[in-house]
Design an enzyme around this catalytic site. Sequence first.
Site, PDB file in Angstrom:
ATOM      1  N   LYS A 116       0.826  -1.251   0.093  1.00  0.00           N
ATOM      2  CA  LYS A 116      -0.122   0.006   0.121  1.00  0.00           C
ATOM      3  C   LYS A 116       0.845   1.340   0.016  1.00  0.00           C
ATOM      4  CE  LYS A 116      -4.002  -1.611   2.449  1.00  0.00           C
ATOM      5  NZ  LYS A 116      -5.079  -1.970   1.290  1.00  0.00           N
ATOM      6  N   GLU A 200      -3.798   7.248   7.514  1.00  0.00           N
ATOM      7  CA  GLU A 200      -4.525   7.979   6.553  1.00  0.00           C
ATOM      8  C   GLU A 200      -5.388   8.700   7.319  1.00  0.00           C
ATOM      9  OE1 GLU A 200      -6.401   5.571   3.762  1.00  0.00           O
ATOM     10  OE2 GLU A 200      -4.727   5.032   2.690  1.00  0.00           O
ATOM     11  N   HIS A 235     -16.563  -4.379   5.248  1.00  0.00           N
ATOM     12  CA  HIS A 235     -15.686  -4.186   4.214  1.00  0.00           C
ATOM     13  C   HIS A 235     -15.812  -5.336   3.164  1.00  0.00           C
ATOM     14  CE1 HIS A 235     -14.047  -1.027   6.726  1.00  0.00           C
ATOM     15  NE2 HIS A 235     -13.494  -1.797   7.535  1.00  0.00           N
ATOM     16  N   ARG A 297      -6.590  -7.838 -11.332  1.00  0.00           N
ATOM     17  CA  ARG A 297      -7.220  -8.820 -11.680  1.00  0.00           C
ATOM     18  C   ARG A 297      -8.556  -8.495 -12.135  1.00  0.00           C
ATOM     19  NH1 ARG A 297     -10.592  -8.840  -7.424  1.00  0.00           N
ATOM     20  NH2 ARG A 297      -9.535  -8.335  -5.568  1.00  0.00           N
TER      21      ARG A 297
HETATM   22  P1  ADP Z   1      -7.845  -3.869   2.512  1.00  0.00           P
HETATM   23  O1  ADP Z   1      -7.075  -4.040   1.444  1.00  0.00           O
HETATM   24  O2  ADP Z   1      -7.222  -4.447   3.592  1.00  0.00           O
HETATM   25  O3  ADP Z   1      -9.150  -4.441   2.210  1.00  0.00           O
HETATM   26  P2  ADP Z   1      -8.571  -1.012   1.772  1.00  0.00           P
HETATM   27  O4  ADP Z   1      -7.453  -0.138   1.777  1.00  0.00           O
HETATM   28  O5  ADP Z   1      -8.911  -1.715   0.719  1.00  0.00           O
HETATM   29  O6  ADP Z   1      -8.010  -2.582   2.706  1.00  0.00           O
HETATM   30  O7  ADP Z   1      -9.720  -0.535   2.716  1.00  0.00           O
HETATM   31  C1  ADP Z   1     -11.007  -1.332   2.863  1.00  0.00           C
HETATM   32  C2  ADP Z   1     -12.090  -0.635   3.221  1.00  0.00           C
HETATM   33  O8  ADP Z   1     -12.023   0.207   4.376  1.00  0.00           O
HETATM   34  C3  ADP Z   1     -12.543   0.317   2.057  1.00  0.00           C
HETATM   35  O9  ADP Z   1     -13.416  -0.276   1.020  1.00  0.00           O
HETATM   36  C4  ADP Z   1     -13.279   1.246   2.977  1.00  0.00           C
HETATM   37  O10 ADP Z   1     -14.393   1.039   3.017  1.00  0.00           O
HETATM   38  C5  ADP Z   1     -12.429   1.303   4.054  1.00  0.00           C
HETATM   39  N1  ADP Z   1     -11.528   2.612   4.060  1.00  0.00           N
HETATM   40  C6  ADP Z   1     -10.220   2.535   3.586  1.00  0.00           C
HETATM   41  N2  ADP Z   1      -9.427   3.333   3.778  1.00  0.00           N
HETATM   42  C7  ADP Z   1     -10.238   4.381   4.338  1.00  0.00           C
HETATM   43  C8  ADP Z   1     -10.254   5.937   4.991  1.00  0.00           C
HETATM   44  N3  ADP Z   1      -9.003   6.466   4.592  1.00  0.00           N
HETATM   45  N4  ADP Z   1     -11.317   6.400   5.360  1.00  0.00           N
HETATM   46  C9  ADP Z   1     -12.638   5.819   5.702  1.00  0.00           C
HETATM   47  N5  ADP Z   1     -12.416   4.453   5.244  1.00  0.00           N
HETATM   48  C10 ADP Z   1     -11.653   3.798   4.683  1.00  0.00           C
END
Ligand code: ADP
Length: 630
Positions: A116, A200, A235, A297
Site C-alpha cells: 500500500k 490515513e 468491508h 485482476r
Molecule cells: P484492504 O486492502 O485491507 O481491504 P482497503 O485499503 O482496501 O483495505 O480498505 C478497505 C475498506 O476500508 C474500504 O473499502 C473502505 O470501506 C474502508 N477505508 C479504507 N480507507 C479508508 C479511509 N481512509 N477512510 C475511511 N474508510 C476507509
Amino acid sequence: MIKSLLIANRGEIACRVIRTARRLGIRTVAVYSGADAKALHVRMADEAVHIGPSPARESYLVGEKIIEAAKETGAEAIHPGYGFLSENAEFAETVIKAGLIWVGPKPGSILAMGLKDAAKKLMADAGVPVTPGYLGENQDAKHLKKEADAIGYPVLIKAVAGGGGKGMRRVDDAKGFDDALESAKREAASAFGDDRVLIEKYILSPRHVEVQVFGDSHGNVVHLFERDCSLQRRHQKVIEEAPAPGMDAETREAVCGAAVRAAQAVNYEGAGTIEFIADASDGLKPDRIWFMEMNTRLQVEHPVTEEITGQDLVEWQLRVASGEKLPKTQDELSIDGWAMEARLYAEDPAKGFLPSVGRLALLDFPESATRIETGVEEGDAISPYYDPMIAKLVATGADRTDAMMGLAAALFGLRVWPVKTNAAFLLSCLQDPDFQSGNVTTGLIGDRGDALAAAPVAGENEWRLAAMQSFAPYFAGSQDARAGPWTQNLGFRMNADDEVRITLEHAGERRTIDLEACADASGFSAPFGDGALVFKDAQPFLFTPPRFGGGGEHGIHDGEIEAPMPGKVTAVDVAAGDKVEKGQRLLTLEAMKMEHGLLAPFDGRVTDLAATMGLQVTEGQILVKVEPDE
Ligand code: ADP
C-alpha cells in the site's frame, strides 16, 4: 488468438471464463479439487485435471500442480480468475517462465501495486490524488503518533502489506492512538509477516467508487467507467452497481482520468480496477475522491460494467493476452443504462451470517431478464472449503430504479432450499430508503444494526398458503381425490360439517387450519418432499405434516442429532447413557473454520453415541441420539 486455456479457479468465475472461451472457439481445461470432482466448471470444460484434495492450499493454491496440469493437457494459457493465485506475482512469473501465456498483468505491475505505501507513493508521483496521510518511512511509535496528530483525528492505521481489512484500525482521538497502533502492528505481523503501517485521514461519509481499466501490450490504456460498491458489510461488498449514483460529468472525468494515469504508471496490461474512496458528505466532488488501491485482476463485480458498456471483459482479457490491441478505443466506449449486482451467499443472516453449507435440493432462478452468474446447479452442494457464494444476480435497466426493481424481482422469484441464503437481507437492503435514494456510504449496513439482517417470520398468510399447497395435489383430476389425504397424510381431518382441516408444523409450532379460510392467502409456494415451501420477502419457510416427537428444527428428528454440515468432531461432552438437559451441549463440530455446538433438543438420555473425537463427518450423518424423558 490463443487456442487453449486452463482456468486456475473454480465456481462461478471458472464457468464465466469457460463460457466466453467457448464462444471464441478456445479449448478449455478445468482444474479441480477433491470436493469439486463433479462441480459445474468441471462438467462445462472440455477437459479437467484433478490437482489435489479439497483444501485450497493443497489444490487451487498450489502453483506447480496447476502448471503441470497445463503442460499435461497442452493448454497454451492460464486464466487465474479472481482470488486464489490471481494476484500472486511469483506465480505469474513461474507461468511465464514455463512458456505459458499469463492472462493478466505483467508480474512487475502486480508487485508495484502489492504494498500500500509503495503503491500510494507511485500514484502520487503519477499525479493521482491519494488519501491524505503519512506513508510511514519512520516507524517509530512516537513519530507515528506525531504524524497522526498532524493529520487530525479520526485517522485510519493500515498495514502496508494489508488486505481483507486486516491490520486496520480506526482511531478517533489522540488518547486511543498508542493502543490501536500496537494492536494493528501485532495483527499485521501475524497476518503478513510485516508490521509496517501507514496512517490515513479517516474519511467520514465514505463511498467506495472504483474504475475499470484495461491496457494492452501496445501501450494503450482505456477506462470502462466507474462502479459504486459502497454497500458493504464489514468491508465486504454486498451490492454493486454501475454507473455510480450522483456522479456528474466533471467528477467522472476526474476519477476515470486518474485511473488511466494510475494504470499507465505501472505499464498495465489486461483487466484492472482502481479503487477510490470518496468523501460524499456533500455529494461526489472531483477534489474529494482519492486513490485507495489497485486490484490487478478481473473483479467479482465486473458484470455490471459489461452490462452498461456492452463489452465482454473476459474476451478483452483473452485478446490482450494473445497480443491483440484493445477491442475499443476510449472514444468508442460509452455508458448505456444501469446495472446492479447482488451477491447471493449461502449464509444465515439471522445467525451472524454463518455459512450454510450442504446440498442445494432446490435451486431455481427466476426466469427474468436478470443475468445469473453461478457455479452450481440444483443438486450440487455448497462445500465448507471455499467462499460460499451461490450466484451473482445482475439486473439491468434504463435507469437506476429500473435496475433496482429488476434485482428485487429476481430475489422475490428465487427458490433455494434447504441451504440458507442472504436473499431476504439483500431485499431489505434494496428496500432501504437511503439505498433507494443513492445515499449509500460504506457504513450504511453497520449503522442499521440488526435491522437489515432480521429474518422475516411466517405469519397467518404463510400458514394458509402452506395449507393450500399441501391440499392442492389432491384436487388434481382424480375422482377419488378427496380420499387421498386420509390415506396418505396424517394431517388431514374432516369434521361433521364437511370442513377440511389441515394440521401443519413449522419452526416447532403446530397449527390446524381450516381450508375455507385460506382462499384469500397470497404469495408463492411450492411442494417440497411431503411438505410445502412458502416464500415471503425472499425468505423460504418449510411447513410439514405433523411429525411424532415434535421438532421441525433442522437436523433433529426424534432426537437424532445430525451433523448440519460436513466437518470434524472436536469435542464430545457426553457418554452413552448420560442424562442430559434441553440445551446442554453434546458435542462440538468444527466446520467452515468455526465451532458449532450441537445441543440436546429436550431433556432426556443419550441412547446412542456415534461421534468420537476427531471423526470427520458428512452433512446429515447421525452423531448422537437422545431419547426424551417419559
Ligand atoms: P484492504 O486492502 O485491507 O481491504 P482497503 O485499503 O482496501 O483495505 O480498505 C478497505 C475498506 O476500508 C474500504 O473499502 C473502505 O470501506 C474502508 N477505508 C479504507 N480507507 C479508508 C479511509 N481512509 N477512510 C475511511 N474508510 C476507509
